[in-house]
Scaffold this active site. Structure first.
Site, PDB file in Angstrom:
ATOM      1  N   LYS A  44       0.711  -1.047  -0.061  1.00  0.00           N
ATOM      2  CA  LYS A  44      -0.085  -0.015   0.057  1.00  0.00           C
ATOM      3  C   LYS A  44       0.867   1.459   0.092  1.00  0.00           C
ATOM      4  CE  LYS A  44      -0.167  -0.249   4.942  1.00  0.00           C
ATOM      5  NZ  LYS A  44      -1.266  -1.290   5.990  1.00  0.00           N
ATOM      6  N   ARG A 142     -11.158  -0.523  14.559  1.00  0.00           N
ATOM      7  CA  ARG A 142     -11.082   0.409  13.199  1.00  0.00           C
ATOM      8  C   ARG A 142     -11.764  -0.385  12.166  1.00  0.00           C
ATOM      9  NH1 ARG A 142      -4.900   1.255  11.086  1.00  0.00           N
ATOM     10  NH2 ARG A 142      -5.461  -0.807  10.144  1.00  0.00           N
ATOM     11  N   TYR A 262      14.049  30.366   9.054  1.00  0.00           N
ATOM     12  CA  TYR A 262      12.940  30.941   9.586  1.00  0.00           C
ATOM     13  C   TYR A 262      12.675  30.961  10.893  1.00  0.00           C
ATOM     14  CZ  TYR A 262      10.885  30.863   4.664  1.00  0.00           C
ATOM     15  OH  TYR A 262      10.541  31.151   3.504  1.00  0.00           O
ATOM     16  N   MET A 315      10.590  24.612   3.261  1.00  0.00           N
ATOM     17  CA  MET A 315       9.629  24.012   2.283  1.00  0.00           C
ATOM     18  C   MET A 315      10.682  23.138   1.267  1.00  0.00           C
ATOM     19  SD  MET A 315       6.848  25.100  -0.613  1.00  0.00           S
ATOM     20  CE  MET A 315       5.773  25.797   0.631  1.00  0.00           C
TER      21      MET A 315
END
Ligand SMILES: *Cc1c(COP(=O)(O)O)cnc(C)c1O
Length: 372
Positions: A44, A142, A262, A315
């Site tokens: 998956k 679940r 930042y 980023m």
């Protein structure tokens, strides 16, 4: 099928290498641990970020005959590359996609009475008793039928079902934590469920379960261990599969007291050399690995030395403290994953798990497959 967008070596900020030989060896190691049962492969989330189109055929070559994905779209991609395999769709019956299961010979993992009824009705309309798995919940809460629902479904006998119940499965919640009491309860409950459905193959083990023979039953379903991630808190992972390298695009000297990045969260405590690479959180290098004056972040390797991150991961870029790395220059290689830095070592300072690091691996890397 549409071709995936690929990034060439010249235009990429970093190179991701996936070692198909290591994946095959990890598969064979897990198959040996679970000998007596069949060993499937969970692919998956794009084979845990490694690329399903390339990884699944390598697993099939290593001996995997049964595969698990989460979504129908993944199953369709998988079918195109492993035409003869048995494919299960873990997230159940995507109700609008019934004809896709039939067309591509996909087996839904049915986990509720509605799904069982709907798939049964579909089989009656097609006149084919198609195979599916039945998922029973034994403690995850679940997906899956609860124990009472499973007993109701089982009562008339498997022949009464309009589909062919090919597999009975449940999923372990805590097997990575050795001795967790829920695992023993799930093992007991699964034995009770299997007694309700005599003659149907059973599957309980994930990667961690591969180390617990009581969970093997007929089919093991390892995922993370195939890809070199930690699968038990008290064991080393199998062989590392991914390697991430990027060149330094800038090297600069800063003074004591200067800040980097930042938020100015990291301050040089001495005259320092800072290196920059073209990898950021948009590439899946998780921002929570950032370093600040109060917190050590992830580290990378430059010229054989561990070098810590400096400041926030942004980023598209991250900064590294190269002060102790000796003479380095732009263009020199940085290893972000590999050379002893595992996906779990990046996950740890970010407060996450190797699974998330792998499945976040970016789309802007140049991807290379090797067969070492
Ligand atoms: C993801 C998944 C697995 C594989 O789990 P790992 O911990 O990666 O080995 C097995 N079974 C089910 C139902 C899953 O969702």
């Amino acid at each position: 099928m549409t071709a995936a967008f690929t990034v060439s070596a010249e235009e990429a900020g970093a190179r991701l290498t996936v070692d198909l030989g290591a994946i095959a060896r990890n598969y064979r190691a897990l198959a040996a641990m679970t000998h007596g049962a069949e060993c499937a492969a969970v692919v998956k989330a794009d084979a845990y970020g490694t690329g399903i189109e390339t990884t699944a055929p390598a697993l099939a070559d290593a001996g995997a005959r049964t595969f698990f994905v989460a979504h129908v779209s993944e199953a369709r991609r998988l079918r195109a590359v492993v035409p003869a395999a048995t494919i299960y769709v873990l997230n159940g019956l995507f109700a609008e996609a019934l004809d896709i299961y039939a067309r591509h010979d996909l087996r839904p993992v049915l986990g509720s009475r509605e799904e069982i009824e709907r798939f049964g009705a579909f089989c009656r309309t097609t006149g084919r008793r198609s195979p599916a798995a039945i998922h029973v919940d034994t403690g995850m809460n679940r997906l899956g039928l609860d124990m009472a629902e499973a007993a109701l479904i089982a009562e008339p006998g498997p022949q009464a079902l309009a589909f062919e119940p090919a597999l009975l499965m449940s999923h372990l919640a805590c097997a990575d934590d050795p001795g967790h009491p829920l695992t023993a309860r799930q093992i007991d409950r699964f034995a009770q469920v299997r007694a309700l459905f005599p003659g149907i193959a059973g599957s309980l083990a994930n990667s961690a379960g591969c180390t617990l023979p009581a969970t093997h039953h007929d089919l093991a379903r390892p995922g993370i261990a195939l890809y070199g991630g930690r699968y038990r808190a008290d064991r080393e992972p199998l062989e590392a599969v991914v390697r991430l390298e990027a060149p330094l695009i800038r090297v600069r000297d800063v003074r004591a007291g200067d800040t980097v990045g930042y938020g100015a969260t990291w301050t040089a405590t001495r005259p320092s050399r800072i290196g920059i690479v073209s990898v950021g959180y948009a590439d899946g290098y998780i921002r929570a690995t950032s370093a600040s004056d109060t917190r050590t972040g992830a580290s990378v390797r430059v010229a054989g030395r561990a070098c810590p991150l400096a400041g926030r991961v942004s980023m598209d870029l991250l900064a590294i403290d190269l002060t102790d790395a000796g003479a380095v220059k732009p263009g020199d290689p940085v290893t972000l994953i590999g050379d002893g830095i595992g996906v779990d070592d990046i996950a740890q300072p970010a407060g996450t798990i190797g699974y998330e690091v792998l499945t976040s691996l970016g789309r802007r890397y140049h991807r290379r497959y090797i067969q070492d």
